[in-house]
Write a protein that holds these residues in place. Sequence first.
Motif, PDB file in Angstrom:
ATOM      1  N   SER B  48       0.832  -1.207   0.000  1.00  0.00           N
ATOM      2  CA  SER B  48       0.000   0.000   0.000  1.00  0.00           C
ATOM      3  C   SER B  48       0.864   1.254   0.000  1.00  0.00           C
ATOM      4  CB  SER B  48      -0.906   0.026   1.231  1.00  0.00           C
ATOM      5  OG  SER B  48      -1.768  -1.077   1.213  1.00  0.00           O
ATOM      6  N   ASP B 179      -5.703  -0.913  -4.817  1.00  0.00           N
ATOM      7  CA  ASP B 179      -5.169  -1.513  -3.596  1.00  0.00           C
ATOM      8  C   ASP B 179      -6.206  -2.459  -3.000  1.00  0.00           C
ATOM      9  OD1 ASP B 179      -3.864  -2.191  -1.316  1.00  0.00           O
ATOM     10  OD2 ASP B 179      -3.421  -0.147  -0.670  1.00  0.00           O
ATOM     11  N   GLU B 180      -6.011  -3.728  -3.207  1.00  0.00           N
ATOM     12  CA  GLU B 180      -6.915  -4.771  -2.727  1.00  0.00           C
ATOM     13  C   GLU B 180      -8.377  -4.429  -3.026  1.00  0.00           C
ATOM     14  OE1 GLU B 180      -5.975  -6.521   0.953  1.00  0.00           O
ATOM     15  OE2 GLU B 180      -4.025  -5.559   1.122  1.00  0.00           O
TER      16      GLU B 180
HETATM   17 MG   LIG Z   1      -2.203  -2.583   2.217  1.00  0.00          MG
END
Ligand SMILES: [Mg+2]
Lengths: 328, 333
Positions: B48, B179-180
């Motif tokens: 991240s 991000d995810e």
């Molecule tokens: Mg992360």
Amino acid sequence: MFAFILSRILQALPVMLTVALISFAMFAYVGDPVAIMLGQDFTEAQRDALVRELGLDQPFFVQFAKFVVNAAQGEFGLSYRLSRPVAELIAERAPATLELAFCAAALALLVGVPMGVYTGLYRNSWLSRFFLTFSLIGVSLPTFLIGILLILIFSVWLGWLPSFGRGDVVQLGWWSTGFLTWSGIRALILPSITLGLFQLTLIMRLVRAEMLEVLRTDYIKFARARGLPNRAVHFGHALKNTLVPVITIAGLQLGAIIAFAIVTETVFQWPGMGLLFIQSVNAADIPVMAAYLLLIALVFVVINLVVDLLYYAVDPRLRVERGAVRGA
Amino acid sequence: MAALLEVRNLRVEFPTRRGVLTALDGVSFDIAAGEVLGVVGESGAGKSMTGAAIIGLLEPPGRIAGGEIRLDGQRIDNLPYERMRRIRGKEIGAIFQDPLTTLNPLYTVGRQLVETMQVHLGIGAAEARRRAIGWLEHVGIPAAAQRVDSYPHEFSGGMRQRVVIALALCAEPRLVVADEPTTALDVSIQAQIIALLKRLTREKGTAVMLITHDMGVIAETADRVAVMYAGRIAEIGPVREVVKHPRHPYSVGLMASIPPLDRRVERLAQIEGAMPRLSAIPPGCAFNPRCPHAFDRCRAERPELLEAGATRAACWLYDPASEKHVPESAIHG
Ligand SMILES: [Mg+2]
Ligand SMILES: Nc1ncnc2c1ncn2[C@@H]1O[C@H](COP(=O)(O)OP(=O)(O)OP(=O)(O)O)[C@@H](O)[C@H]1O
Ligand code: SF4
């Protein structure tokens, strides 16, 4: 919407009845109205006649019901002290208090909110630190002391502003306003600051705390990640999200401003309801006290209703129909 | 041809009371136009952080302390806030993890789309609204013309993530950092969201940096994969190679810990130990305390990314000059 308002009014009824009961109890337990009204010399027959006339020989609930019905019509009888109808006395004094409260609230909001936003956005600037230190003073100094200090500086030393009274007022029907004369406006300045300072600092600290909270949220990060300008992020996305708690507190504080105008009105000899109340307490003038108490309760109830309606306007999530499950 | 995004020796630091923490250390990789780079690694590896550094939104006090990030050859890591703001959304879009918290609850989805497009595309309100409805249709929101005036809470989680994707793509950026994007979603809709992201970015030729824990998603979506460990890149290479024939011992352990879809296994292989805290990254190779192949050099010198067959791995096993140089196939199993 209508159903919502109706349900809130129904919820407010028990509150008002409880306050009415307390007001009513004052008649029975604080001083003896018969003794007060009869004075020193009276016969048993005179006394009995008055007791019957006032309905004091009737059962408690009958008396209370009468009191409530009268109160609902704005009928509180005669002031013991001034022998004039209570409703008339209050109507005479209300404009002074309401204008003062309005100015104090406007000051608290129009200065407190921007200061809160600023200190939230620029946490470490020296101006923010100054505001925060200053707000500690506002929170910790008692109102009467602030009033006296302001009088000392601006009236006694500098001689810029009057230290007491409303100045010249203009009569608009039954409403007397200080907004239309120069001396009336000047007279409003010091009392408004005195009354609003605590609320100003409170609102500033609240807005700051809420801003700090909101600025950490994902939707603010996402707004930045979408490349929105700072102005839109701070004053659109962030500030609007701080409003719900701010509205609650600001609403309650407006009630508090009206209720606690007593101290400021005493310091500045401001001819409002608070001063009337204090004079009535000194004279055990129970009808006025009872009416004032009920009026303040009514103010809080109305403010609560307005606050709830504002929530509706600000937060779409509350507009979901009652009972409906939030979509998963 | 120069890559769309070039990250060179990126170093991110966090000054704390107990000294400076280095969250990213010497991270280098490229993403070509239209390419999907998967980024994997244990929690806390710095995935991240890398994404945040690229979009220029590191949380203070975190800061870029070294290296370069280039978009189209132009440095973007040292731009003033206002210049970088014009790049965010317009050139580099972002998709966050949790669609329930990513949208502003007080504005309609239409308004959020309209403001994003108006800021970047210089179009009028009516045109922006028309396009907003188009985007909602594009990402598969039924009855888009009505739903454009709905608030986020009126959508399900999956639908909200579709809206987020529309928001990330509506100014047609050339790179999206995701991000995810499916971690917070119901398992049953994860595949749909990934398929949507894949379809839209392919249509527009958008490059994607796809951070995820889901190897299945990586195998299906990414062109290349970067494996991160303790703020560094352990291995980077074509997706088939890294997933099927990982070279770095950490990648080997990571891939072995994924349950294969086609057969049942008694017990998944686990890498012994845990990733070091940022304050206690060992000298030399950060993986050496957990590495079954570690030798003296690993504890003394830090390996750069080295050619390891079809991939590049930060491991001394692949340096012919090491005393323990192994042919790359030898470390499997
Ligand atoms: Mg992360
Ligand atoms: N504000 C901060 N101060 C100090 N260290 C931080 C801060 N924020 C993050 N870190 C550290 O930076 C490292 C990288 O975090 P990052 O969020 O990039 O991990 P990640 O790979 O995305 O993990 P996950 O898979 O859990 O999302 C972590 O070790 C984390 O503890
Ligand atoms: S460099 Fe050494 S410790 Fe690091 S992964 Fe390679 S063999 Fe293991």
